[in-house]
Design a protein around this motif. Structure first.
Motif, PDB file in Angstrom:
ATOM      1  N   ARG A 130     -22.296 -12.730  -5.527  1.00 47.22           N
ATOM      2  CA  ARG A 130     -21.620 -12.639  -4.228  1.00 47.22           C
ATOM      3  C   ARG A 130     -20.126 -12.906  -4.376  1.00 47.22           C
ATOM      4  NH1 ARG A 130     -26.273 -10.948  -4.160  1.00 47.22           N
ATOM      5  NH2 ARG A 130     -27.873 -11.669  -2.698  1.00 47.22           N
ATOM      6  N   ASP A 131     -19.514 -12.244  -5.372  1.00 46.75           N
ATOM      7  CA  ASP A 131     -18.117 -12.495  -5.732  1.00 46.75           C
ATOM      8  C   ASP A 131     -17.274 -11.286  -5.308  1.00 46.75           C
ATOM      9  OD1 ASP A 131     -15.662 -12.953  -6.945  1.00 46.75           O
ATOM     10  OD2 ASP A 131     -16.543 -13.795  -8.777  1.00 46.75           O
ATOM     11  N   ARG A 132     -16.623 -11.384  -4.141  1.00 47.54           N
ATOM     12  CA  ARG A 132     -15.842 -10.276  -3.590  1.00 47.54           C
ATOM     13  C   ARG A 132     -14.647  -9.925  -4.467  1.00 47.54           C
ATOM     14  NH1 ARG A 132     -11.221  -9.573  -0.772  1.00 47.54           N
ATOM     15  NH2 ARG A 132     -11.166  -7.917   0.818  1.00 47.54           N
ATOM     16  N   ALA A 161     -13.801  -6.261  -6.205  1.00 47.34           N
ATOM     17  CA  ALA A 161     -12.627  -5.473  -5.850  1.00 47.34           C
ATOM     18  C   ALA A 161     -11.734  -5.206  -7.055  1.00 47.34           C
ATOM     19  CB  ALA A 161     -11.827  -6.196  -4.756  1.00 47.34           C
ATOM     20  N   SER A 165     -18.381  -1.785   1.296  1.00 43.20           N
ATOM     21  CA  SER A 165     -19.038  -2.569   0.257  1.00 43.20           C
ATOM     22  C   SER A 165     -18.333  -3.892  -0.009  1.00 43.20           C
ATOM     23  CB  SER A 165     -19.134  -1.751  -1.039  1.00 43.20           C
ATOM     24  OG  SER A 165     -19.908  -0.596  -0.823  1.00 43.20           O
ATOM     25  N   ILE A 166     -16.993  -3.876  -0.007  1.00 43.17           N
ATOM     26  CA  ILE A 166     -16.254  -5.113  -0.238  1.00 43.17           C
ATOM     27  C   ILE A 166     -16.560  -6.120   0.871  1.00 43.17           C
ATOM     28  CG2 ILE A 166     -13.962  -6.138  -0.471  1.00 43.17           C
ATOM     29  CD1 ILE A 166     -14.701  -4.370  -2.819  1.00 43.17           C
ATOM     30  N   ARG A 167     -16.580  -5.656   2.118  1.00 41.75           N
ATOM     31  CA  ARG A 167     -16.900  -6.551   3.235  1.00 41.75           C
ATOM     32  C   ARG A 167     -18.330  -7.063   3.152  1.00 41.75           C
ATOM     33  NH1 ARG A 167     -14.327  -2.602   6.665  1.00 41.75           N
ATOM     34  NH2 ARG A 167     -16.374  -2.092   7.516  1.00 41.75           N
ATOM     35  N   LYS A 168     -19.239  -6.207   2.673  1.00 46.26           N
ATOM     36  CA  LYS A 168     -20.645  -6.604   2.566  1.00 46.26           C
ATOM     37  C   LYS A 168     -20.803  -7.768   1.592  1.00 46.26           C
ATOM     38  CE  LYS A 168     -25.067  -4.774   0.806  1.00 46.26           C
ATOM     39  NZ  LYS A 168     -25.725  -3.587   0.224  1.00 46.26           N
ATOM     40  N   VAL A 169     -20.179  -7.671   0.438  1.00 47.75           N
ATOM     41  CA  VAL A 169     -20.277  -8.753  -0.552  1.00 47.75           C
ATOM     42  C   VAL A 169     -19.611 -10.025  -0.031  1.00 47.75           C
ATOM     43  CG1 VAL A 169     -19.606  -9.475  -2.879  1.00 47.75           C
ATOM     44  CG2 VAL A 169     -20.494  -7.170  -2.490  1.00 47.75           C
ATOM     45  N   ALA A 170     -18.471  -9.889   0.646  1.00 48.95           N
ATOM     46  CA  ALA A 170     -17.799 -11.055   1.214  1.00 48.95           C
ATOM     47  C   ALA A 170     -18.682 -11.741   2.261  1.00 48.95           C
ATOM     48  CB  ALA A 170     -16.468 -10.635   1.847  1.00 48.95           C
ATOM     49  N   TYR A 171     -19.378 -10.951   3.072  1.00 46.51           N
ATOM     50  CA  TYR A 171     -20.262 -11.510   4.097  1.00 46.51           C
ATOM     51  C   TYR A 171     -21.430 -12.257   3.453  1.00 46.51           C
ATOM     52  CZ  TYR A 171     -23.963 -11.655   7.594  1.00 46.51           C
ATOM     53  OH  TYR A 171     -24.978 -12.077   8.412  1.00 46.51           O
TER      54      TYR A 171
END
Length: 457
Positions: free
Chosen positions: A306-308, A312, A445-451
């Motif tokens: 879970r590492d945004r 990125a 996808s970036i927002r998904k991992v950050a969430y």
């Protein structure tokens, strides 16, 4: 607090992981290239037939390969979570799904001639292609099983064995081809059938090598122990992830297969030129594909952690490396088109001047779509790493079937641009896919991992 990896660190990690994967893809590609070159020496009709047969085979292969591709992000994520049970379960059910698929499509390969004729191919070329597929089709079973095991090993960052096993397979294929196509070393001259026998033998050797390596080097995963036992929950997960990947593969490869069919409508000489140009374009695509695999693994690891920031930065570096490769390829295809096409033909072939003229023009078109082709496969790799496959499948289908294939037909036949028009349609389809898929990765996808990371913190 987790240390943020620098861009240079990402570049190094992707290179260490990706270079053997690129080499492995190039070795795999060399198997088809060997068939093309040697059958080009054997005759224009044989070259046209193997071009058609290869397109037909790979439409089915890449549909089934979705299950192997699904194993890669699943194993990478499970490894990041230190879940060895899920590693075993995902790989085993990937093998199950691939085996079932191969058995189901085998009749389409063995009895392919009516299908090829229905697609409007010349009867003589269709008959030769079907003769090749009656033998080569049996290689679908080991080919798909190898695909799963390669993905499993690559996800565990054991990419060296993937590379060396494929190099060995390419050498075996070249030797058996040389022996059986032309009847060298006392063997019978089998032509197309000899190339088909060589392909099946190569796939079997590859499977044996990879299985032996897994048994000896990774006994803790016990992949083949009680292999017959079903795992319904994991099988459904593999299907949910793998079927959209396979359909995405099908959407893309059907674009290129449709181009081969359309080139066949123009005659055997344009089809032979298309076969040469597509082989050269495919060789450079293998580099993008290897980088895409590395991006899938790195993205899968970031997804598991879970590492945004890792996702990125790694995505940017992978895309940058693909862009650099595109620039080099454009220079190569525009500056050395004629010498490259000449490699595939005998000097005294009566069709050589016409094939050379058409082939050089097609390579110029291939140079134009390098950027968008690299963009779409890199975006797909990153999206698969975060296990996002269903919407990308729809985007690919729209791009390739509703944009690319109709554009190829309109430009090639209605506007009478012939082969150049067919390949211009390919470019439009790839450009549409690259734009849609890249937008999805960076916007969602970036927002998904950050969430997910925030939900776990």
């Amino acid at each position: 607090m987790t240390k943020v990896m620098t861009y240079r660190g990402h570049a190094k990690a992707i290179a260490v992981l990706g270079l053997p994967l690129i080499g492995g893809h190039l070795a795999q590609f060399a198997i088809g290239l060997t068939d093309t070159v040697m059958l080009g020496w054997y005759g224009v009709e044989a070259l046209a037939a193997v071009t058609l047969a290869g397109s037909y085979f790979f439409v089915l292969f890449l549909l089934g390969a979705g299950f192997g591709w699904a194993v890669m992000p699943m194993v990478a994520t499970a490894a990041a979570e230190e879940d060895e049970t899920s590693i075993r379960r995902a790989t085993r059910m990937g093998l199950w799904a691939s085996l079932i698929f191969a058995v189901l499509v085998l009749p389409l390969l063995i009895w392919s001639q009516p299908i090829l004729l229905a697609l409007g191919q010349e009867p003589e070329v269709a008959a030769l292609a079907a003769e090749y597929l009656r033998v080569a089709g049996w290689g679908m079973v080991p080919a798909l099983l190898v695909m799963v095991l390669k993905s499993y090993l690559a996800a565990l960052e054991r990419t060296q064995i993937v590379f060396w096993s494929l190099v060995g397979a390419a050498l075996v294929n070249a030797l058996v081809n040389y022996m059986l196509i032309f009847g060298n070393w006392g063997a019978p001259e089998l032509g197309l059938v000899g190339a088909a026998v060589a392909s099946v033998a190569t796939q079997l050797v590859s499977l044996a090598v990879v299985v032996i390596y897994v048994l000896r080097s990774l006994p803790e995963h016990t992949l083949f122990q009680r292999f017959w036992r079903p795992d319904a929950e994991m099988f459904r997960r593999v299907l949910r992830l793998g079927l959209p990947i396979g359909l995405t593969n099908l959407a893309e490869v059907s674009l290129f297969a449709a181009s081969a069919v359309m080139m066949g409508w123009l005659g055997k000489v344009p089809l032979a030129a298309h076969g040469i140009a597509i082989q050269l374009a495919s060789a450079t695509f293998m580099v993008h594909l290897g980088l895409s695999n590395a991006a899938t693994i790195r993205a899968g690891t970031a997804f598991g952690r879970r590492d945004r920031a890792h996702l990125a930065r790694g995505g940017l570096v992978a895309i940058g490396l693909s862009l650099l490769m595109s620039m080099l390829t454009i220079a190569l295809f525009l500056g050395w088109g004629a010498p490259l096409v000449s490699l595939f033909m005998e000097p005294d072939d009566p069709d050589r001047p016409q094939i050379l003229t058409i082939g050089v023009g097609l390579l110029a078109m291939a140079a134009l779509f390098q950027l968008v082709d690299g963009a779409q496969v890199m975006a797909l790799g990153l999206l698969r790493g975060v296990q996002d496959t269903t919407v990308p499948m729809v985007m690919a289908a729209v791009s390739y079937w509703l944009v690319g294939i109709p554009a190829s037909y309109v430009l090639g036949f209605m506007l009478q641009w012939e082969g150049i028009g067919v390949w211009a349609g390919l470019s439009l389809g790839l450009a549409c896919a690259g734009t849609l898929l890249m937008t999805r990765f960076w916007r969602r996808s970036i927002r998904k991992v950050a969430y997910l990371g925030g939900a776990l913190s």
